[in-house]
Design an enzyme around this catalytic site. Structure first.
Site, PDB file in Angstrom:
ATOM      1  N   GLY A 222       0.795  -1.241   0.000  1.00 61.38           N
ATOM      2  CA  GLY A 222       0.000   0.000   0.000  1.00 61.38           C
ATOM      3  C   GLY A 222       0.818   1.277   0.000  1.00 61.38           C
ATOM      4  CB  SER A 223       4.373   2.140  -0.576  1.00 58.43           C
ATOM      5  OG  SER A 223       4.640   1.620  -1.851  1.00 58.43           O
ATOM      6  CG  ASN A 224       2.314   3.049  -5.704  1.00 58.76           C
ATOM      7  OD1 ASN A 224       2.740   4.013  -6.320  1.00 58.76           O
ATOM      8  ND2 ASN A 224       2.941   1.885  -5.674  1.00 58.76           N
TER       9      ASN A 224
ATOM     10  CE  LYS B  54     -13.155 -11.757 -12.347  1.00 58.59           C
ATOM     11  NZ  LYS B  54     -11.782 -11.964 -12.700  1.00 58.59           N
TER      12      LYS B  54
ATOM     13  CG  MET C 179      -1.645  -8.652  -6.054  1.00 56.74           C
ATOM     14  SD  MET C 179      -0.656  -7.916  -7.374  1.00 56.74           S
ATOM     15  CE  MET C 179       0.081  -9.404  -8.058  1.00 56.74           C
TER      16      MET C 179
ATOM     17  CG  ASN D  83      -2.824  -1.024 -12.809  1.00 54.38           C
ATOM     18  OD1 ASN D  83      -2.709  -1.091 -11.579  1.00 54.38           O
ATOM     19  ND2 ASN D  83      -2.175  -1.851 -13.612  1.00 54.38           N
TER      20      ASN D  83
ATOM     21  CG  HIS E  11       2.669  -2.673 -15.281  1.00 55.32           C
ATOM     22  ND1 HIS E  11       2.273  -3.887 -14.755  1.00 55.32           N
ATOM     23  CD2 HIS E  11       3.759  -2.930 -16.041  1.00 55.32           C
ATOM     24  CE1 HIS E  11       3.079  -4.838 -15.191  1.00 55.32           C
ATOM     25  NE2 HIS E  11       3.992  -4.281 -15.978  1.00 55.32           N
TER      26      HIS E  11
HETATM   27  C1  GRF Z   1       3.739  -1.464  -7.360  1.00 60.85           C
HETATM   28  O1  GRF Z   1       5.016  -1.811  -7.824  1.00 60.85           O
HETATM   29  C2  GRF Z   1       2.780  -1.277  -8.496  1.00 60.85           C
HETATM   30  O2  GRF Z   1       3.387  -0.761  -9.665  1.00 60.85           O
HETATM   31  C3  GRF Z   1       2.299  -2.675  -8.759  1.00 60.85           C
HETATM   32  O3  GRF Z   1       2.192  -3.255  -7.467  1.00 60.85           O
HETATM   33  C4  GRF Z   1       3.108  -2.618  -6.589  1.00 60.85           C
HETATM   34  C5  GRF Z   1       2.330  -2.154  -5.379  1.00 60.85           C
HETATM   35  O4  GRF Z   1       3.161  -1.660  -4.362  1.00 60.85           O
HETATM   36  N1  GRF Z   1       1.067  -2.676  -9.513  1.00 60.85           N
HETATM   37  P1  GRF Z   1       2.492  -0.964  -3.098  1.00 60.85           P
HETATM   38  O5  GRF Z   1       1.510  -1.964  -2.495  1.00 60.85           O
HETATM   39  O6  GRF Z   1       1.808   0.291  -3.558  1.00 60.85           O
HETATM   40  O7  GRF Z   1       3.615  -0.672  -2.136  1.00 60.85           O
END
Ligand code: GRF
Length: 192
Positions: free
Chosen positions: A19-21, A67, A92, A109, A111
């Site tokens: 969850g760092s993003n 689903k 995921m 998203n 990536h």
């Molecule tokens: C990131 O590298 C993002 O690009 C990918 O999953 C990772 C998530 O990292 N889709 P975080 O959970 O946000 O730390």
């Protein structure tokens, strides 16, 4: 730029892991309000971040349901909270075409590669093992393919000959934090 309560856009962030993003977006000065963090994994570290940041969160697990049921549960939450944009940040699960159609060009998203290279869940490792000299990160709209939607913005990351995988990963994540904000400013038409 100051957050103007009048013009805040309601978003949901979806995450499965660290969850760092999510935290990067939550602590930015973007004119958006994270109405809910959706996690599909009760052990996700993102939940701790949500608690600390006072962001409401919902754990919607996939196991024990179809689903369709899983997605219906999420859709109910989104409807209830009047969500306009969905920001995927390390989520995921693959969303169905039906789900994506409901939020056409409203699901974004990040990536960790320069798409269309190195699609899939191991973008960092695959680029590293391939021996590329430059990789990077991509923010894109989500369509029903895997990592195929229209690109919003990209940021390159140079891979030096002596970079370990750990250093490369760190540089990719730094680029992600910068790029996700820049791309969202574009989408939300934020004037600097
Ligand atoms: C990131 O590298 C993002 O690009 C990918 O999953 C990772 C998530 O990292 N889709 P975080 O959970 O946000 O730390």
């Amino acid at each position: 730029m100051k957050k103007d309560l009048q013009s805040m856009v309601n978003v949901a962030v979806f995450a499965s892991g660290s969850g760092s993003n999510f935290e990067n977006i939550a602590t930015s000065d973007l004119p958006l309000s994270i109405k809910v963090l959706i996690v599909d994994n009760k052990d996700a570290k993102a939940i701790e971040r949500a608690k600390r940041l006072n962001v409401p969160y919902e754990i919607v697990e996939r196991s024990g349901k179809t689903k369709e049921e899983f997605e219906a549960e999420i859709l109910n939450i989104l409807k209830d909270k009047n969500i306009e944009y969905i920001l995927l940040a390390g989520f995921m699960k693959i969303l169905s075409a039906e789900f994506i159609d409901r939020y056409d060009r409203k699901i974004i998203n990040i990536h960790p590669s320069l798409l269309p290279s190195f699609k899939g869940k191991n973008g960092i490792l695959d680029a590293y093992n391939y021996g590329v000299k430059v990789s990077g990160v991509t923010v894109h709209y989500v369509d029903s393919g895997i990592d195929t939607g229209e690109i919003i913005d990209q940021e390159p990351v140079v891979l030096r000959d002596d970079d370990t995988l750990e250093i490369f990963e760190e540089n990719i994540h730094k680029a992600e934090y910068k790029l996700y904000i820049r791309a969202l400013k574009k989408v939300l038409e934020v004037k600097e």
